[in-house]
Every structure is written in structure tokens, then in C-alpha cells.
Design a protein around this motif. Sequence first.
Motif, PDB file in Angstrom:
ATOM      1  N   SER A   1       0.848  -1.182   0.000  1.00  0.00           N
ATOM      2  CA  SER A   1       0.000   0.000   0.000  1.00  0.00           C
ATOM      3  C   SER A   1       0.887   1.237   0.000  1.00  0.00           C
ATOM      4  CB  SER A   1      -0.899   0.017   1.233  1.00  0.00           C
ATOM      5  OG  SER A   1      -1.729   1.166   1.228  1.00  0.00           O
TER       6      SER A   1
ATOM      7  N   ALA B   1      -4.550   6.858  -1.473  1.00  0.00           N
ATOM      8  CA  ALA B   1      -3.876   5.593  -1.178  1.00  0.00           C
ATOM      9  C   ALA B   1      -4.250   4.540  -2.205  1.00  0.00           C
ATOM     10  CB  ALA B   1      -4.241   5.115   0.220  1.00  0.00           C
TER      11      ALA B   1
ATOM     12  N   TYR C   1      -3.783   0.149  -2.996  1.00  0.00           N
ATOM     13  CA  TYR C   1      -3.548  -1.129  -2.332  1.00  0.00           C
ATOM     14  C   TYR C   1      -3.355  -2.243  -3.355  1.00  0.00           C
ATOM     15  CZ  TYR C   1      -5.415   1.203   1.814  1.00  0.00           C
ATOM     16  OH  TYR C   1      -5.637   2.075   2.855  1.00  0.00           O
TER      17      TYR C   1
ATOM     18  N   LYS D   1      -6.628  -5.607  -0.324  1.00  0.00           N
ATOM     19  CA  LYS D   1      -7.779  -4.695  -0.317  1.00  0.00           C
ATOM     20  C   LYS D   1      -8.866  -5.209   0.609  1.00  0.00           C
ATOM     21  CE  LYS D   1      -7.421  -2.522  -4.877  1.00  0.00           C
ATOM     22  NZ  LYS D   1      -7.981  -2.474  -6.251  1.00  0.00           N
TER      23      LYS D   1
ATOM     24  N   THR E   1      -5.195  -1.193   5.889  1.00  0.00           N
ATOM     25  CA  THR E   1      -5.461   0.230   5.761  1.00  0.00           C
ATOM     26  C   THR E   1      -4.190   1.002   6.081  1.00  0.00           C
ATOM     27  OG1 THR E   1      -7.760  -0.077   6.465  1.00  0.00           O
ATOM     28  CG2 THR E   1      -6.878   2.166   6.502  1.00  0.00           C
ATOM     29  N   ILE E   2      -3.811   1.904   5.171  1.00  0.00           N
ATOM     30  CA  ILE E   2      -2.653   2.759   5.394  1.00  0.00           C
ATOM     31  C   ILE E   2      -3.144   4.111   5.888  1.00  0.00           C
ATOM     32  CG2 ILE E   2      -2.587   3.674   3.031  1.00  0.00           C
ATOM     33  CD1 ILE E   2       0.501   3.512   3.187  1.00  0.00           C
TER      34      ILE E   2
ATOM     35  N   LEU F   1       0.316   0.920   9.013  1.00  0.00           N
ATOM     36  CA  LEU F   1      -0.361  -0.070   8.185  1.00  0.00           C
ATOM     37  C   LEU F   1      -1.139  -0.984   9.124  1.00  0.00           C
ATOM     38  CD1 LEU F   1      -0.712  -1.090   5.252  1.00  0.00           C
ATOM     39  CD2 LEU F   1       1.041  -2.804   5.774  1.00  0.00           C
TER      40      LEU F   1
ATOM     41  N   TYR G   1      -2.475   1.494  -8.965  1.00  0.00           N
ATOM     42  CA  TYR G   1      -1.583   0.854  -7.995  1.00  0.00           C
ATOM     43  C   TYR G   1      -0.167   0.685  -8.553  1.00  0.00           C
ATOM     44  CZ  TYR G   1       0.630  -3.286  -6.011  1.00  0.00           C
ATOM     45  OH  TYR G   1       1.536  -4.176  -5.505  1.00  0.00           O
TER      46      TYR G   1
ATOM     47  N   CYS H   1       2.929   2.389  -6.632  1.00  0.00           N
ATOM     48  CA  CYS H   1       3.425   1.486  -5.603  1.00  0.00           C
ATOM     49  C   CYS H   1       4.418   0.467  -6.147  1.00  0.00           C
ATOM     50  CB  CYS H   1       2.242   0.793  -4.921  1.00  0.00           C
ATOM     51  SG  CYS H   1       2.451   0.512  -3.139  1.00  0.00           S
TER      52      CYS H   1
END
Length: 132
Positions: A49, A58, A60, A65, A69-70, A81, A110, A114
Motif C-alpha cells: 500500500s 492511497a 492497495y 484490499k 489500511t494505510i 499499516l 496501484y 506502488c
Amino acid sequence: EVQLVESGGDLVQAGGSLRLSCAASGFTFDEYAIGWFRQAPGKEREGVSCISDADGSAVYADSVKGRFTISSDNAKKTVYLQMNSLKPEDTAVYYCAADPTMLISDYSDYVTACSSFRYEFWGQGTQVTVSS
């Protein structure tokens, strides 16, 4: 000197929860994007994430998912996290990373936001082990 220090890794049973922390120092925290990545034995490092410094957007990985949760606390210069409903396949060393060059537009997907090669500064990692 940019420093990122991860903590919170532990051994937990499947279905359990952990919260990882990434404490940052040595740079202007709200000007750097932060990402969480993980690497399991024999596997490539993957993005878990990542969160934008600009607006908190954000992204993920599909595999986390709805479970992870970030979040970011600028006052504490820490990114968290929260990991719920952990699975054995979540077992890995978790790293946080920072980069000052990410754009808001990068968070449209994503892969763009990321990917590990885009992040310049890295912490040493914290081990998460999920037993079945």
C-alpha cells in the motif's frame, strides 16, 4: 539523513491483526510519499500500500484490499499499516519506503504509485509471521 524505522511486526495467528508503524526523520515528512512493501522468502518485493503526501490518496495491492489500511500522522511523522484478517500468505518482511518525487496523478493506479523502483529511501524492515 533520511531515516525510516519500522516496528510492530510479530507472530500472529491467521485471522488476527497487527499494526505496523514507520517512523520517519531527517526530511520534511509531508513532502515525501510513503509506501509499504513486503518480501517473502524466495519472492520478489511487492508493493502493499502506498499513500500520497499531497492529498492522502492511497492505493492497495489486490491481495490486501479490504483487509489492510494505510494512514499517516503528520504530527508524529509516522505512517501506519493496519492489517486485519491476516493470512499465512501475508508472512513476509515488511518495509516502508519514502520518495519525494511522486505526483498526485501517480495514484490513479496501484502499479504507478506502488512500484518499489520508484522509492529512493528504505527502512530495514520488520518481520510479520502469520501461522495457520
